[in-house]
Design a protein around this motif. Sequence first.
Motif, PDB file in Angstrom:
ATOM      1  N   GLU A   8       0.919  -1.304   0.013  1.00 33.15           N
ATOM      2  CA  GLU A   8       0.006   0.024   0.135  1.00 33.15           C
ATOM      3  C   GLU A   8       0.866   1.196  -0.101  1.00 33.15           C
ATOM      4  O   GLU A   8       0.173   2.366  -0.108  1.00 33.15           O
ATOM      5  CB  GLU A   8      -0.935  -0.009   1.279  1.00 33.15           C
ATOM      6  CG  GLU A   8      -2.019  -1.106   1.213  1.00 33.15           C
ATOM      7  CD  GLU A   8      -2.978  -1.179   0.266  1.00 33.15           C
ATOM      8  OE1 GLU A   8      -3.057  -0.050  -0.162  1.00 33.15           O
ATOM      9  OE2 GLU A   8      -3.475  -1.942  -0.258  1.00 33.15           O
ATOM     10  N   LEU A  39       2.606   2.437   2.595  1.00 31.87           N
ATOM     11  CA  LEU A  39       2.544   3.130   3.979  1.00 31.87           C
ATOM     12  C   LEU A  39       4.101   3.167   4.466  1.00 31.87           C
ATOM     13  O   LEU A  39       4.079   4.087   5.367  1.00 31.87           O
ATOM     14  CB  LEU A  39       1.595   2.381   4.566  1.00 31.87           C
ATOM     15  CG  LEU A  39       0.332   2.218   4.152  1.00 31.87           C
ATOM     16  CD1 LEU A  39      -0.644   1.387   5.209  1.00 31.87           C
ATOM     17  CD2 LEU A  39      -0.314   3.499   3.745  1.00 31.87           C
ATOM     18  N   CYS A  42      -8.016   0.862   6.157  1.00 32.58           N
ATOM     19  CA  CYS A  42      -7.074   1.539   6.961  1.00 32.58           C
ATOM     20  C   CYS A  42      -5.896   2.141   6.013  1.00 32.58           C
ATOM     21  O   CYS A  42      -5.146   1.117   5.402  1.00 32.58           O
ATOM     22  CB  CYS A  42      -6.410   0.540   7.941  1.00 32.58           C
ATOM     23  SG  CYS A  42      -4.940   1.161   8.935  1.00 32.58           S
ATOM     24  N   LYS A  43      -5.651   3.275   6.127  1.00 36.19           N
ATOM     25  CA  LYS A  43      -4.978   3.818   4.893  1.00 36.19           C
ATOM     26  C   LYS A  43      -3.568   4.874   5.683  1.00 36.19           C
ATOM     27  O   LYS A  43      -3.060   5.509   4.971  1.00 36.19           O
ATOM     28  CB  LYS A  43      -5.599   4.931   4.230  1.00 36.19           C
ATOM     29  CG  LYS A  43      -6.766   4.425   3.374  1.00 36.19           C
ATOM     30  CD  LYS A  43      -6.447   3.333   2.450  1.00 36.19           C
ATOM     31  CE  LYS A  43      -7.483   2.577   1.653  1.00 36.19           C
ATOM     32  NZ  LYS A  43      -7.237   1.661   0.976  1.00 36.19           N
ATOM     33  N   SER A  44      -3.118   4.461   6.872  1.00 35.94           N
ATOM     34  CA  SER A  44      -2.066   4.747   7.146  1.00 35.94           C
ATOM     35  C   SER A  44      -1.192   3.951   8.226  1.00 35.94           C
ATOM     36  O   SER A  44      -1.870   2.779   8.802  1.00 35.94           O
ATOM     37  CB  SER A  44      -2.495   6.037   8.279  1.00 35.94           C
ATOM     38  OG  SER A  44      -3.149   5.361   9.587  1.00 35.94           O
ATOM     39  N   TYR A  45      -0.096   4.010   8.342  1.00 38.09           N
ATOM     40  CA  TYR A  45       0.614   3.073   9.082  1.00 38.09           C
ATOM     41  C   TYR A  45       0.365   3.190  10.544  1.00 38.09           C
ATOM     42  O   TYR A  45       0.607   1.898  11.150  1.00 38.09           O
ATOM     43  CB  TYR A  45       2.257   3.394   8.608  1.00 38.09           C
ATOM     44  CG  TYR A  45       3.224   2.118   9.212  1.00 38.09           C
ATOM     45  CD1 TYR A  45       3.329   1.149   8.741  1.00 38.09           C
ATOM     46  CD2 TYR A  45       3.732   2.282  10.452  1.00 38.09           C
ATOM     47  CE1 TYR A  45       4.080   0.192   8.976  1.00 38.09           C
ATOM     48  CE2 TYR A  45       4.845   1.302  10.836  1.00 38.09           C
ATOM     49  CZ  TYR A  45       4.890   0.224  10.282  1.00 38.09           C
ATOM     50  OH  TYR A  45       5.744  -0.718  10.491  1.00 38.09           O
ATOM     51  N   LEU A  46       0.108   4.059  11.151  1.00 36.36           N
ATOM     52  CA  LEU A  46      -0.120   4.205  12.476  1.00 36.36           C
ATOM     53  C   LEU A  46      -1.599   3.460  12.635  1.00 36.36           C
ATOM     54  O   LEU A  46      -1.780   2.791  13.824  1.00 36.36           O
ATOM     55  CB  LEU A  46      -0.588   5.766  13.018  1.00 36.36           C
ATOM     56  CG  LEU A  46      -1.029   5.903  14.317  1.00 36.36           C
ATOM     57  CD1 LEU A  46      -0.111   5.268  15.377  1.00 36.36           C
ATOM     58  CD2 LEU A  46      -1.420   7.295  14.511  1.00 36.36           C
ATOM     59  N   CYS A  47      -2.472   3.484  11.648  1.00 37.48           N
ATOM     60  CA  CYS A  47      -3.723   2.600  11.719  1.00 37.48           C
ATOM     61  C   CYS A  47      -3.333   1.328  11.892  1.00 37.48           C
ATOM     62  O   CYS A  47      -3.799   0.580  12.635  1.00 37.48           O
ATOM     63  CB  CYS A  47      -4.610   3.079  10.783  1.00 37.48           C
ATOM     64  SG  CYS A  47      -6.156   2.207  10.682  1.00 37.48           S
TER      65      CYS A  47
END
Length: 508
Positions: free
Chosen positions: A324, A326, A382-387
């Motif tokens: 993705e 990320l 989920c579109k962020s590494y933190l998520c």
Amino acid sequence: MGAVKGEGALDGGWGWMIVVASFMAQFLSFGSPQSVGVLYPEWLSAFQEGKGMTAWVGSMVSGVALMSSPVCSACVENFGARPVTVFSGVMVAGGLMLSAFAPSVSFLIFSYGIVVGIGCGLAYAATLTITCQYFDKRRGLALGIVTTGSSVGGFIYATLQNELIELFGLEGCLLIIGALSLNLMVCAGPMRPLNLPGYYLKQRAALQRTEEPEPLYTKPTAIIIDSDLKTTPASTDNAATIKLMISKEPSELQEREGERKGGTWVCSIMARAIKKRMRPSRYLCETVELLQDHVFMAFCIAMFLFSLGASPTVLFMEDVAQSEGLIDGIALIPLVSIVAMATGIGKLILGVLADMRWVNSLYLYALTLIGTGVALLLIPVCKSYLCLQVLSAVIGFFSGNWSLTSYITTKIVGIERLSQAHGILMCFGGFGITLGPPVVGWYFDWTGSYDLAFYFSGTCVLVSGLFLFLATLPCWTKMSKEGNSPVEEDVNTSQQPALDCDKVASVA
């Protein structure tokens, strides 16, 4: 091999040394398999195979470890935890070192998937068995600590393997990790058995029979039955004859007499042995009986669906982040490490909760399945590494429910059949773990995205939790033909006191 005797050995004393040794055994054996997601991208680039094909390596190592549980459990029962742990060290170390020279993915499936998987299964069965033998009231806590070893190993090995690959390459990493696994043999040292294993008992019985051989034929003593016979001082011989009891069955005595007359004693022995072999297997009959228990069968189905859906997380989470876009490469603390660390915390907390009298361990397990399913369904959006880090922690925490499997199995089938039932349960889980990652990999090869794959995985796990919760409701137990057993009532009614397990066999 010395054996510890007495009830004073339970719930303390040397038992805590057993916990430490078992913790380190699971740390060393499951460290690399639990962090196989770090090796997965390296194998993809080295062998240029599809994701589905390469995923068989990571799925086989965990699947074989669980599917071999009945065999591993039988080895522990017959030979004891100590020699089995020593042999598991040879298997794990040998498989890892052999994988360093793998020329193809097919060879990796054998060396890393099967050889290392069998070694992990032996270590898993031995550590759980010896821990259950030494603990009764604190069994949930002890099992939670022991099974946390695999999670801590996954957390540390993920970063360790990443650094070793950068310094020494993939081959050097596997050789060093294999050398570390040889310390499993050291962990076997403190595992003193409470009771002598079955193999030693059979050998002792065989030696006693050899020292005192039985005669080939003993003519049975005749019994005189006479209603008019009276015991008088002059007829003491008759009174003594009446008091004699024959231990042999009448049919066997007739067979012995016929054998003596015909001179066919050896042939008759062979015939009886063949008849005994042709009888239905006792193990098979007990297995069918266990599967007829609707609570245990529901638990097995839920275990299969959970393993099918949740197992790809450890293997594919890093590849999801890279696919993705990320993150570039692998982070200092990989997602696999976050999953492993959260799993260890979950095992401890869930193990402590299971020991509480007001907590229904079966419903607690179903709740963890539902939570894992919801988290898996959220990964595609989920579109962020933190998520992804947060979801990895949630999935890891709920995946700590593996520390509850032997505890719940004891509640359902009782302590006498714990070994066999837990082996059957682990077989269901092994099939799920073996099939899960390849299915997710094939979904990616087919669609070019992990979205559909994780929707499938989340649905499987969510359905398993709802199915287990509905199938074990008290109303279904009341409708059972045989009625509730004391153990089933304890599982399905959270208000009843916990089962008092006074004895411990082995667990697979």
